[in-house]
Design a protein around this motif. Structure first.
Motif, mmCIF file in Angstrom:
data_model
loop_
_atom_site.group_PDB
_atom_site.id
_atom_site.type_symbol
_atom_site.label_atom_id
_atom_site.label_comp_id
_atom_site.label_asym_id
_atom_site.label_seq_id
_atom_site.Cartn_x
_atom_site.Cartn_y
_atom_site.Cartn_z
ATOM 1 N N GLY A 529 18.545 25.856 32.485
ATOM 2 C CA GLY A 529 19.376 27.051 32.581
ATOM 3 C C GLY A 529 20.768 26.842 32.027
ATOM 4 N N ARG A 530 21.339 25.670 32.284
ATOM 5 C CA ARG A 530 22.694 25.390 31.817
ATOM 6 C C ARG A 530 22.755 25.358 30.296
ATOM 7 N N MET A 531 21.711 24.804 29.669
ATOM 8 C CA MET A 531 21.679 24.777 28.206
ATOM 9 C C MET A 531 21.645 26.192 27.641
ATOM 10 N N LEU A 532 20.796 27.048 28.238
ATOM 11 C CA LEU A 532 20.722 28.431 27.767
ATOM 12 C C LEU A 532 22.054 29.150 27.949
ATOM 13 N N ALA A 533 22.743 28.824 29.040
ATOM 14 C CA ALA A 533 23.999 29.513 29.344
ATOM 15 C C ALA A 533 25.186 28.954 28.570
ATOM 16 N N SER A 534 24.981 27.845 27.867
ATOM 17 C CA SER A 534 26.092 27.191 27.167
ATOM 18 C C SER A 534 25.986 27.273 25.651
ATOM 19 N N THR A 535 25.001 28.010 25.159
ATOM 20 C CA THR A 535 24.826 28.159 23.721
ATOM 21 C C THR A 535 25.006 29.616 23.324
ATOM 22 N N ASP A 536 25.122 29.876 22.029
ATOM 23 C CA ASP A 536 25.169 31.261 21.574
ATOM 24 C C ASP A 536 23.846 31.674 20.934
ATOM 25 N N ALA A 537 22.822 30.815 21.041
ATOM 26 C CA ALA A 537 21.513 31.111 20.455
ATOM 27 C C ALA A 537 20.741 32.117 21.321
ATOM 28 N N TRP A 538 19.821 32.822 20.682
ATOM 29 C CA TRP A 538 18.930 33.750 21.373
ATOM 30 C C TRP A 538 17.488 33.334 21.093
ATOM 31 N N PRO A 539 16.917 32.463 21.907
ATOM 32 C CA PRO A 539 15.550 31.994 21.656
ATOM 33 C C PRO A 539 14.561 33.154 21.587
ATOM 34 N N ASN A 540 13.634 33.043 20.671
ATOM 35 C CA ASN A 540 12.631 34.093 20.475
ATOM 36 C C ASN A 540 11.248 33.475 20.615
ATOM 37 N N TRP A 541 10.245 34.324 20.563
ATOM 38 C CA TRP A 541 8.858 33.882 20.507
ATOM 39 C C TRP A 541 8.521 33.544 19.067
ATOM 40 N N VAL A 542 7.503 32.734 18.859
ATOM 41 C CA VAL A 542 7.107 32.416 17.498
ATOM 42 C C VAL A 542 6.511 33.660 16.839
ATOM 43 N N LYS A 543 6.541 33.687 15.540
ATOM 44 C CA LYS A 543 5.975 34.817 14.816
ATOM 45 C C LYS A 543 4.481 34.923 15.107
ATOM 46 N N GLY A 544 4.035 36.139 15.380
ATOM 47 C CA GLY A 544 2.630 36.372 15.688
ATOM 48 C C GLY A 544 2.310 36.323 17.169
ATOM 49 N N ASP A 545 3.276 35.892 18.000
ATOM 50 C CA ASP A 545 3.028 35.854 19.436
ATOM 51 C C ASP A 545 2.970 37.271 19.997
ATOM 52 N N GLU A 546 2.205 37.469 21.085
ATOM 53 C CA GLU A 546 2.034 38.816 21.621
ATOM 54 C C GLU A 546 3.302 39.406 22.197
ATOM 55 N N PHE A 547 4.317 38.550 22.492
ATOM 56 C CA PHE A 547 5.564 39.047 23.067
ATOM 57 C C PHE A 547 6.697 39.148 22.052
ATOM 58 N N ARG A 548 6.448 38.736 20.818
ATOM 59 C CA ARG A 548 7.490 38.725 19.792
ATOM 60 C C ARG A 548 7.987 40.148 19.497
ATOM 61 N N ALA A 549 7.067 41.087 19.418
ATOM 62 C CA ALA A 549 7.458 42.455 19.053
ATOM 63 C C ALA A 549 8.409 43.056 20.080
ATOM 64 N N ALA A 550 8.171 42.769 21.361
ATOM 65 C CA ALA A 550 9.053 43.309 22.406
ATOM 66 C C ALA A 550 10.455 42.734 22.287
ATOM 67 N N ARG A 551 10.557 41.437 21.987
ATOM 68 C CA ARG A 551 11.875 40.819 21.829
ATOM 69 C C ARG A 551 12.574 41.349 20.575
ATOM 70 N N ASP A 552 11.837 41.459 19.479
ATOM 71 C CA ASP A 552 12.431 41.963 18.241
ATOM 72 C C ASP A 552 12.922 43.398 18.389
ATOM 73 N N LYS A 553 12.205 44.176 19.200
ATOM 74 C CA LYS A 553 12.608 45.566 19.412
ATOM 75 C C LYS A 553 13.888 45.647 20.224
ATOM 76 N N SER A 554 14.011 44.783 21.231
ATOM 77 C CA SER A 554 15.198 44.832 22.088
ATOM 78 C C SER A 554 16.402 44.161 21.437
ATOM 79 N N ARG A 555 16.131 43.182 20.546
ATOM 80 C CA ARG A 555 17.214 42.473 19.862
ATOM 81 C C ARG A 555 16.868 42.369 18.374
ATOM 82 N N PRO A 556 17.068 43.436 17.616
ATOM 83 C CA PRO A 556 16.764 43.401 16.185
ATOM 84 C C PRO A 556 17.550 42.299 15.486
ATOM 85 N N ALA A 557 16.911 41.704 14.487
ATOM 86 C CA ALA A 557 17.575 40.650 13.711
ATOM 87 C C ALA A 557 18.839 41.192 13.063
ATOM 88 N N LYS A 558 19.906 40.379 13.101
ATOM 89 C CA LYS A 558 21.185 40.820 12.533
ATOM 90 C C LYS A 558 21.375 40.246 11.137
#
Length: 558
Positions: A529-558
């Motif tokens: 948790g501390r690592m996630l809270a101390s970075t500016d990265a937004w981890p995503n699912w791998v391409k083709g994963d069943e949950f990737r589309a939901a993450r991409d929809k909520s956080r479109p690539a910039k």
């Protein structure tokens, strides 16, 4: 806690199923250093002892035990330096519905070569997600929809060109490639995807407008016998209350015995085994059981209750509007079948330890100082009733999921002593892999794949409520290769808990003999948790994963 692993006390991780493509490199370019702080054993023990005492009556939602639990958690969160997490309040209301099917009629299929009749509990089970006093499906057309999957990212749609509004769909359990020995293939082979879970199949049938969804039970792909189906789906069921009372759900969901399914198909002039084989191939077209009509009915006894999630927050120092979550379910089974005169299921390991971990970690975060991002500690209700508290939060998030980086779910800590390994439900599913690899290296422990991915344990704990909406979560824990005694000792300890204490009155504080493994778990959870809270990265699912589309929809690539 639903049974998540016979290997290591329900340790699962949202890094799941091997065989997926490699994570995107962008999110793992600059991981923060790993921190392993000193944690308060006294706090962990005190909180576990308190929450699992008989005074809490097993912490069932909607009881006096819940009231005591809420009071205690709020006091401890406040003492740990957290702020109320819900707009000045410590709790989030979670409206629940108890619904019990009664007076069920037989399930009948008419209009074929001969009528086929299924007796309730013996041959079929059914229940409703609609909050209404009576459920009736009458003379509904029947359609075989294969595995009932609509996966656009895989080019797979068992409902393509099909209108099932008002109809009864018959569905196969698991994924099309479940018989593959390795965890690779269109649907990850033997490693079940969410498309293979019965919950998904009901959800998709509802989205398609079906009147009823019936899954064909087959022991091997289901990973449990009919006895489990019967016991789990008869009697009182629990739902998260909704504004529309479940009006968008199917009228009835259920299971039917394999032998009866074959009778049904034969009556309709179809060969079940041939159609099952065809359903495993891309391009399969649904098959109407022409002329066959399905009918069933039952009454529903309905009781509404109000339960609560407890939410505390440590605001971030630099980006307070970005959030990392820690979750654990505070509830257990309450009063249960007595054993040797003891009728309270105290739930010490499951999950007083995970709830105590929230308090212990909150203290550690406060002592170390706020990280860049806000850290939210959520003790969720009604996990034992079907992940209802986490589901309610994820559907009604206090902090927007689009601003939620990820999280750590803690469902039963390790009472067996420190281990040389951590169990993961596979790897390759999300970019959280790289974080865990760095943590494991720093802790000098080995990452071990979950040995039975075909059982779909990945979808049975609170992290899943967030995952299916695109938010990646850690959920891992100690393996069986113990520092003292090795794998033999680890297996023996896990089997002893499974046999003698899991979901039983004997899961009590006094039965926990070793706390070193729990502290080892907690240090890893803190680091994740501390690592996630101390970075500016937004981890995503791998391409083709069943949950990737939901993450991409909520956080479109910039």
């Amino acid at each position: 806690m639903p049974r998540t692993s016979l290997v290591a006390l329900s340790v699962t991780a949202l890094l799941a199923v091997a065989g997926c493509s490699a994570p995107d490199k962008a999110a793992s370019s600059a991981l923060p250093d790993v921190q392993f702080p000193e944690l308060s054993l006294q706090t962990l023990q005190d909180a576990t002892k308190e929450l699992s005492s008989d005074a809490y009556e097993g912490r069932a939602p909607g009881t006096a035990g819940e009231e005591k639990t809420l009071t205690y958690l709020i006091k401890q969160f406040e003492a740990a330096g957290l702020k109320p997490g819900n707009d000045g309040k410590w709790t989030q209301d979670v409206p629940l519905v108890e619904i019990t099917a009664k007076n069920a009629t037989p399930l009948t299929f008419t209009g074929g070569k001969m009528p086929v009749t299924l007796q309730y509990a013996k041959d079929y089970v059914a229940f409703s997600y609609r909050v209404q006093p009576k459920t009736e499906v009458k003379d509904s057309d029947v359609v075989f929809v294969g595995y009932g999957i609509n996966a656009p990212e895989k080019g797979w749609n068992d409902y393509a060109g099909l209108d099932v509004k008002g109809k009864t769909v018959v569905i196969l359990v698991n994924d099309p490639d479940w018989q593959t020995k390795e965890a690779k293939g269109e649907f990850n082979g033997r490693a079940m995807t969410y498309y293979g879970r019965w919950t998904y199949k009901y959800e998709e049938a509802a989205r398609q407008g079906a009147a009823a969804a019936l899954i064909v039970h087959d022991t091997e792909p289901a990973a449990y016998g009919w006895n489990v189906v019967e016991s789990s789906n008869t009697g009182t069921q629990y739902l998260a209350d909704s504004q529309n009372g479940g009006a968008d759900q199917t009228a009835a969901n259920g299971w039917i015995q394999l032998g009866k399914a074959k009778e049904l198909f034969a009556s309709a002039g179809q060969d079940f085994d041939k159609l099952r084989e065809a359903a495993g191939k891309k391009g399969f077209k649904a098959v109407p059981l022409t002329g066959v009509k399905a009918s069933l009915g039952f009454d529903n006894a309905i009781t509404k209750k109000l339960s609560h999630n407890v939410v505390g927050i440590l605001p971030g120092a630099k980006r307070p509007d970005e959030y990392v979550l820690y979750t654990a379910h505070w509830d257990h089974l309450g009063r249960c079948t007595p054993v040797n005169g003891d009728g309270i299921c105290n739930g010490a390991v499951d999950n007083a330890t995970g709830t105590a971990a929230l308090i212990t970690l909150a203290q550690a975060y406060q002592k170390a100082g706020a990280p860049d991002r806000s850290v939210v500690f959520v003790a969720v209700t009604a996990e034992e009733s079907g992940l209802l508290g986490s589901e309610y939060y994820a559907a009604n998030p206090i902090f927007p999921l689009a601003q939620t980086v990820g999280g750590v779910n803690m469902d039963a800590l390790n009472p067996n002593g420190p281990a040389k390994d951590i169990v993961v439900v596979g790897r390759g599913k999300s970019e959280l892999d790289t974080y865990l690899e760095k943590i494991a290296k720093a802790a000098n422990v080995t990452i071990v794949d979950e040995p039975t991915p075909e059982k779909g344990f990945y979808y049975r704990s609170d992290h899943f409520s967030f995952a299916k909406r695109g938010v990646p979560f850690f959920n891992f824990g100690a393996g069986q290769d113990l520092v003292e005694g090795g794998t033999d000792a680890g297996k023996k300890a896990s089997e002893d808990y499974e046999k003698n204490r899991y979901h039983a009155p004997a899961d009590e504080y006094a039965a926990i003999k070793n706390w070193d493994g729990m502290l080892a778990d907690l240090k890893l959870f803190y680091a994740a948790g501390r690592m996630l809270a101390s970075t500016d990265a937004w981890p995503n699912w791998v391409k083709g994963d069943e949950f990737r589309a939901a993450r991409d929809k909520s956080r479109p690539a910039k």
